[in-house]
Design an enzyme around this catalytic site. Structure first.
Site: not given
Ligand code: AMP
Ligand code: ZN
Length: 112
Positions: A29-30, A86, A95, A99, A101
């Site tokens: 993750d950025i 999420n 986004v 995905h 996490h």
């Protein structure tokens, strides 16, 4: 397809790759919320958990097995970690590509 995570999984946008298989991609993750914060995505574009279908059962299983493998690789499998999907706006999804996490490497606070 202008989806950010589709482009990341196709390596059109660079990322710190953690896993790259036929159908799963994982990258750091950025904006990490923990010492280990990896995003695990299917290469197939699925917007969120609200759109998964029975045909996606195998891919969902592979996402969790990938999380387990990456937790071992990141040395957080013994101390523990959190897996989070999420979903849509109230769930905090920004986004719109499914995905998972993977968060760990510190004591995580209570869930919101
Ligand atoms: P969510 O809020 O569940 O939709 O999570 C989206 C996550 O994607 C956030 O934690 C962002 O920090 C992360 N993110 C956004 N853009 C990038 C990127 N280019 N590379 C890596 N992670 C990103
Ligand atoms: Zn996508």
């Amino acid at each position: 397809m202008s989806c950010l995570f589709c482009q990341i999984s196709q390596k059109k946008i660079p990322s710190q790759v953690q896993l790259d298989t036929d159908d799963i991609f994982a990258f750091n993750d950025i904006h990490p919320k923990a010492p280990v914060h990896i995003l695990i995505i299917p290469k197939k574009h699925i917007p969120s958990t609200a759109e998964v279908e029975k045909i996606d059962t195998e891919i969902l299983g592979k996402m969790i097995l990938s999380a387990k493998k990456l937790a071992e690789k990141s040395n957080i499998n013994q101390t523990g970690y959190r897996l989070v999907f999420n979903t849509k706006s109230h769930g905090g999804q920004i986004v719109d590509h499914l995905h998972l996490h993977l968060l760990g490497g510190k004591m995580l606070g209570p869930m919101a």
